[in-house]
Design a protein around this motif. Structure first.
Motif, mmCIF file in Angstrom:
data_model
loop_
_atom_site.group_PDB
_atom_site.id
_atom_site.type_symbol
_atom_site.label_atom_id
_atom_site.label_comp_id
_atom_site.label_asym_id
_atom_site.label_seq_id
_atom_site.Cartn_x
_atom_site.Cartn_y
_atom_site.Cartn_z
ATOM 1 N N ASP A 59 -28.615 3.203 4.576
ATOM 2 C CA ASP A 59 -28.742 3.370 3.127
ATOM 3 C C ASP A 59 -27.415 3.104 2.423
ATOM 4 O OD1 ASP A 59 -31.310 4.155 3.746
ATOM 5 O OD2 ASP A 59 -31.022 6.251 3.174
ATOM 6 N N ASN A 60 -26.330 3.642 2.961
ATOM 7 C CA ASN A 60 -25.024 3.461 2.336
ATOM 8 C C ASN A 60 -24.602 1.988 2.362
ATOM 9 O OD1 ASN A 60 -24.930 6.169 1.780
ATOM 10 N ND2 ASN A 60 -23.487 6.666 3.401
ATOM 11 N N LYS A 61 -24.870 1.307 3.475
ATOM 12 C CA LYS A 61 -24.539 -0.118 3.551
ATOM 13 C C LYS A 61 -25.369 -0.915 2.554
ATOM 14 C CE LYS A 61 -24.125 -4.101 6.560
ATOM 15 N NZ LYS A 61 -24.249 -4.646 7.900
ATOM 16 N N LEU A 62 -26.657 -0.610 2.466
ATOM 17 C CA LEU A 62 -27.533 -1.320 1.534
ATOM 18 C C LEU A 62 -27.067 -1.109 0.094
ATOM 19 C CD1 LEU A 62 -30.085 -2.980 0.953
ATOM 20 C CD2 LEU A 62 -31.363 -0.823 0.963
ATOM 21 N N LEU A 63 -26.729 0.111 -0.260
ATOM 22 C CA LEU A 63 -26.274 0.386 -1.621
ATOM 23 C C LEU A 63 -24.980 -0.362 -1.948
ATOM 24 C CD1 LEU A 63 -27.167 4.169 -1.841
ATOM 25 C CD2 LEU A 63 -28.273 2.285 -3.074
ATOM 26 N N ARG A 64 -24.077 -0.461 -0.980
ATOM 27 C CA ARG A 64 -22.845 -1.234 -1.207
ATOM 28 C C ARG A 64 -23.170 -2.705 -1.422
ATOM 29 N NH1 ARG A 64 -20.197 -4.689 1.754
ATOM 30 N NH2 ARG A 64 -21.119 -3.980 3.708
ATOM 31 N N LEU A 65 -24.027 -3.266 -0.574
ATOM 32 C CA LEU A 65 -24.400 -4.670 -0.724
ATOM 33 C C LEU A 65 -25.067 -4.931 -2.072
ATOM 34 C CD1 LEU A 65 -25.732 -5.330 2.880
ATOM 35 C CD2 LEU A 65 -23.688 -6.349 1.851
ATOM 36 N N LEU A 66 -25.920 -4.025 -2.503
ATOM 37 C CA LEU A 66 -26.572 -4.176 -3.807
ATOM 38 C C LEU A 66 -25.559 -4.105 -4.943
ATOM 39 C CD1 LEU A 66 -29.737 -1.990 -3.195
ATOM 40 C CD2 LEU A 66 -29.666 -4.490 -3.399
ATOM 41 N N ALA A 67 -24.608 -3.196 -4.835
ATOM 42 C CA ALA A 67 -23.589 -3.055 -5.883
ATOM 43 C C ALA A 67 -22.705 -4.294 -5.972
ATOM 44 C CB ALA A 67 -22.737 -1.815 -5.611
ATOM 45 N N GLU A 68 -22.544 -5.007 -4.877
ATOM 46 C CA GLU A 68 -21.701 -6.199 -4.846
ATOM 47 C C GLU A 68 -22.469 -7.481 -5.160
ATOM 48 O OE1 GLU A 68 -20.298 -6.007 -0.823
ATOM 49 O OE2 GLU A 68 -18.633 -4.686 -1.338
ATOM 50 N N GLU A 90 -26.238 14.870 -2.158
ATOM 51 C CA GLU A 90 -26.722 15.296 -0.833
ATOM 52 C C GLU A 90 -25.594 15.383 0.193
ATOM 53 O OE1 GLU A 90 -29.566 12.295 0.226
ATOM 54 O OE2 GLU A 90 -30.881 12.761 -1.460
ATOM 55 N N GLY A 91 -24.381 14.955 -0.192
ATOM 56 C CA GLY A 91 -23.254 14.955 0.734
ATOM 57 C C GLY A 91 -23.261 13.786 1.694
ATOM 58 N N LYS A 92 -23.871 12.669 1.320
ATOM 59 C CA LYS A 92 -24.050 11.534 2.237
ATOM 60 C C LYS A 92 -22.916 10.506 2.207
ATOM 61 C CE LYS A 92 -28.141 12.916 3.469
ATOM 62 N NZ LYS A 92 -28.310 13.813 4.536
ATOM 63 N N ARG A 93 -21.981 10.585 1.318
ATOM 64 C CA ARG A 93 -20.764 9.774 1.269
ATOM 65 C C ARG A 93 -20.959 8.263 1.128
ATOM 66 N NH1 ARG A 93 -17.885 12.295 6.434
ATOM 67 N NH2 ARG A 93 -18.240 14.461 5.936
ATOM 68 N N PRO A 94 -21.613 7.777 0.104
ATOM 69 C CA PRO A 94 -21.729 6.330 -0.121
ATOM 70 C C PRO A 94 -20.485 5.775 -0.824
ATOM 71 C CG PRO A 94 -22.917 7.481 -1.817
ATOM 72 C CD PRO A 94 -22.364 8.541 -0.876
ATOM 73 N N TYR A 95 -19.321 6.057 -0.255
ATOM 74 C CA TYR A 95 -18.062 5.780 -0.929
ATOM 75 C C TYR A 95 -17.842 4.290 -1.198
ATOM 76 C CZ TYR A 95 -16.896 10.633 0.251
ATOM 77 O OH TYR A 95 -16.892 11.992 0.373
ATOM 78 N N ALA A 96 -18.199 3.429 -0.260
ATOM 79 C CA ALA A 96 -18.005 1.989 -0.471
ATOM 80 C C ALA A 96 -18.852 1.507 -1.650
ATOM 81 C CB ALA A 96 -18.340 1.216 0.792
ATOM 82 N N ALA A 97 -20.041 2.057 -1.793
ATOM 83 C CA ALA A 97 -20.905 1.682 -2.924
ATOM 84 C C ALA A 97 -20.304 2.171 -4.239
ATOM 85 C CB ALA A 97 -22.312 2.242 -2.734
ATOM 86 N N VAL A 98 -19.728 3.362 -4.241
ATOM 87 C CA VAL A 98 -19.087 3.890 -5.453
ATOM 88 C C VAL A 98 -17.972 2.946 -5.893
ATOM 89 C CG1 VAL A 98 -17.657 5.764 -6.380
ATOM 90 C CG2 VAL A 98 -19.636 6.308 -4.967
ATOM 91 N N LEU A 99 -17.134 2.542 -4.949
ATOM 92 C CA LEU A 99 -16.009 1.676 -5.298
ATOM 93 C C LEU A 99 -16.476 0.278 -5.707
ATOM 94 C CD1 LEU A 99 -13.498 2.878 -2.563
ATOM 95 C CD2 LEU A 99 -13.593 3.524 -4.985
ATOM 96 N N ALA A 100 -17.558 -0.190 -5.115
ATOM 97 C CA ALA A 100 -18.120 -1.481 -5.531
ATOM 98 C C ALA A 100 -18.660 -1.389 -6.956
ATOM 99 C CB ALA A 100 -19.214 -1.920 -4.553
ATOM 100 N N LEU A 101 -19.293 -0.282 -7.286
ATOM 101 C CA LEU A 101 -19.788 -0.089 -8.652
ATOM 102 C C LEU A 101 -18.636 -0.036 -9.653
ATOM 103 C CD1 LEU A 101 -22.610 2.526 -8.007
ATOM 104 C CD2 LEU A 101 -22.923 0.167 -8.813
ATOM 105 N N ALA A 102 -17.507 0.498 -9.234
ATOM 106 C CA ALA A 102 -16.345 0.594 -10.128
ATOM 107 C C ALA A 102 -15.826 -0.782 -10.532
ATOM 108 C CB ALA A 102 -15.236 1.398 -9.456
#
Length: 137
Positions: A59-68, A90-102
């Motif tokens: 999920d975290n990888k998919l969200l990062r790819l979508l954000a990019e 939820e405490g799941k840490r999608p940090y790469a997606a957060v930074l991609a959204l930024a």
């Protein structure tokens, strides 16, 4: 009936928006990720993928790819933003997606900055988020 490998090959190489849209309904997370990495995937398919769920890592990888994704419009990015916010809560840490959204100018700085205030945001994430967002100003 196509095999998972055939679905994956299509997701990587296909350019037809209608085929890509149908592939977004495929049950395989590796196909979702390939679609999210394919620059020809249309925004409608990307938005559908923003709600796809499998496991924390996928999920975290998919969200990062979508954000990019270069075709992710403001509707898709807000869907990703909402999904990332839910993951942080939820405490799941999608940090790469957060930074991609930024890095996405389609989103307001304040709506992305809000992600740093959520329960799952670490001090390091907040620091990196502040650095990225201040570079946009």
């Amino acid at each position: 009936m196509p095999t998972p490998a055939e679905y994956l090959a299509l997701a990587h190489d296909e350019r037809d928006r209608f085929v890509l849209q149908r592939l977004a309904q495929c049950p395989y997370p590796f196909v979702w990720q390939a679609l999210a990495a394919n620059p020809h995937t249309p925004p409608e398919a990307l938005q559908e993928l923003s709600a796809a769920r499998d496991s924390v890592w996928n999920d975290n990888k998919l969200l990062r790819l979508l954000a990019e994704h270069p075709s992710a419009d403001s509707v898709v990015l807000r869907a990703v933003l909402d999904a990332v916010a839910a993951k942080l809560e939820e405490g799941k840490r999608p940090y790469a997606a957060v930074l991609a959204l930024a890095d996405r100018p389609e989103l307001e700085v304040d709506e992305v900055r809000r992600l740093g205030t959520l329960r799952g945001a670490s001090a390091r994430l907040r620091h990196l988020l502040d650095l990225q967002l201040s570079a946009r100003m």
